[in-house]
Design an enzyme around this catalytic site. Structure first.
Site: not given
Ligand code: NAD
Length: 510
Positions: A263, A242, A246, A297
């Site tokens: 990512e 998430s 990050g 994602c």
């Protein structure tokens, strides 16, 4: 345990969750149970890594790096080739475990293992192509070049939704580049990680590199994960998850000037213009929004449909949603399995409440399913919402099968809407007009890391660099030149003449 394939993968009733190559016999970080979202029943137990286990693993990894970095890259690639072959042999079993533990349908579980295999094959070729440049020196009898050297220990933090493919994107390349990896998988999918590690480790042992090349640490993000973030021995942290996670990773690793690949979350749109091939657009959006129960994602979360086809597109999409078979992902014919756990279902329900409060109109689905086959409480009906651009909720990633249909006037508005969310991962545009297509891909077009014409947001191939902009984190993994991030660049000049010459023509001491 009632599944034969678990035996093939070496999964036992109680499994070690820490390995420095070989598994540590009894990691001391406490016990956890992996539960299948299919039926809510436990699959097996895992012993988590403690601080002491972490330290042992890091010491072994540091030592192994010193040897591994001196093995020629094409030889390292030979080991990776053998891992691909081993994965081919166990593709069905590992694919089933992905489905069992995470809930995606079998075709997608096996597809994920195929992605690991593809990534391995790609990395094998890359092993002979870690190219540097040579430059023209401004000084006579000087040669200038750049070389790429192994970087060190790479920490790989992965999310639950791609429990094995993302590990492979990082680890196959890192291994060929001469790095060693320490993997911290999601606590929701520890068994797939253990099974995968066993496959990698078996091959490493066969090649005589039994310790410290591939390492595994299972434990919570705030414990094991954060140890890695703060550890200077970990040269690169590649983190998938998430945006909230990050941000922590970027700050913590940034404090010690370590490197990161991030990512993170997506909020992906497909534009459907009046001139689109609607059949193609419909089946692509269905796969993008419903596949993996909306937990990719790259899942399609917004359709920006031009007003001329909005009604037809919406009616036909609702009709397709009604055909989606929801159930046990291990059974043939199932299109959508469960969500990963009840808390994911609760998040979806909370999201729907906010959507309604903000004026979104649920056109189809959204409810939690109950009754025979749905006892785990993790099954939902995928949902279509008629939404407006000014609803704040559409700027957030609800990690669930909720799709917004937003009407737009023209290509100008479609592009504006595509780019107005904080995330920037993937995007698609359905049009048969060459000017719209090229504009979508131009500098004033989609601001995402992935932009497809007459293609959807999900289902990327490994050959391209994967990742996204803005709050998606900016990282790139898998194909293209993503390998460079796993190496350190060195610029070298050799003076093979008899005179000292300074750059920029500087005369020193004359
Ligand atoms: P998550 O952020 O909850 O967890 C991801 C990983 O980070 C887990 O291994 C977790 O234990 C770890 N973690 C959590 N807090 C940490 C901390 N403080 N320090 C270190 N590690 C920590 O994400 P999730 O629910 O597992 O996955 C879903 C999210 O991942 C979605 O937002 C999705 O979009 C994103 N995702 C992105 C990509 C991509 O390539 N862009 C791919 C897959 C998933």
């Amino acid at each position: 345990m009632t599944y034969d394939f678990l035996k093939e993968l070496g999964i036992e009733d109680v499994n070690s969750g820490a390995a420095y190559g070989p598994f540590i016999d009894k990691p001391s970080g406490g016990e956890m149970v992996s539960v299948s979202p299919i039926d809510g029943k436990p699959i097996a137990k895992v012993l988590k890594a403690s601080k002491e286990d972490y330290e042992l693993v890091l010491q072994k990894a540091s030592a192994a790096f010193k040897t591994w970095r001196m093995v020629p890259a094409p030889k390292r690639a030979e080991l990776v080739r053998a891992i691909s072959d081993e994965l081919r042999a166990h593709k069905k079993a590992l694919g089933k475990l992905v489905s069992l533990e995470m809930g995606k349908i079998l075709a997608e579980g096996e597809g994920e293992v195929q992605e690991m295999i593809d990534m391995g094959d790609f990395a094998v070729g890359q092993g002979r192509m870690l190219y540097g440049l040579t430059m023209q020196s401004e000084r006579a009898k000087h040669r200038m070049m750049e070389q790429w050297h192994p970087l060190g220990i790479v920490g790989v933090i992965t999310a639950f939704n791609f429990p094995v493919a993302v590990y492979s994107w990082n680890t196959m390349l890192a291994a060929v580049c001469g790095d060693v990896t320490v993997w911290k998988p999601s606590s929701l999918t520890p068994l797939t990680a253990i099974a995968t590690h066993k496959i990698f480790q078996r091959v490493a042992e066969r090649f005589g590199y039994g310790e410290g090349i591939f390492n595994l640490l299972i434990g919570s993000g705030p414990s094991v994960g954060e140890m890695m973030l703060n550890d200077k021995r970990v040269a690169l942290v590649s983190a998938t998850g998430s945006t909230a996670m990050g941000l922590k990773v970027a700050v913590q690793v940034g404090k010690r000037l370590g490197r990161t690949i991030l990512e993170l979350g997506g909020n992906n749109a497909v534009i459907v213009l009046d001139d689109a091939d609607l059949n193609m657009a419909l089946s692509t959006v269905l796969f993008g929004a419903v596949g993996t129960a909306g937990q990719r994602c790259t899942s399609t979360r917004r359709v920006l449909v031009q007003k001329g086809v909005a009604k037809q597109f919406t009616d036909r999409l609702v009709a397709s949603y009604k055909q989606v078979r929801i159930g046990n992902p291990l059974e043939a014919g199932t299109i959508m399995g469960p969500m990963v756990d009840q808390s994911a279902v609760a998040d979806m329900q909370a999201g729907l409440k906010t959507i309604r409060e903000q004026g979104g109109q649920v056109l189809y689905g959204g409810e939690v399913l109950s009754g025979p086959g749905y006892e785990s409480g993790c099954y939902v009906r995928p949902c279509i919402v008629k939404a407006r651009r000014d609803m704040p909720i559409i700027r957030e990633e609800i990690f669930a099968p909720v799709l917004y249909i937003i009407e737009v006037a023209d290509m100008d508005e479609a592009l504006e809407a595509n780019n107005e969310v904080p995330q920037g991962l993937s995007s698609g545009c359905f049009t048969l007009n060459m000017r719209h297509a090229e504009r979508f891909l131009s500098a004033e077009g989609s601001d995402c890391g992935i932009a497809n014409v007459n293609g959807g947001t999900s289902g990327a191939e490994i050959g391209g660099a994967f990742g996204g902009e803005k709050e998606t984190g900016g990282g790139r993994e898998s194909g293209s030149d993503a390998w460079k991030q796993y190496m350190r660049r060195q610029t070298s000049t050799v003076n093979w003449g008899t005179e000292v010459q300074l750059a920029q023509g500087i005369k020193f001491g004359d």
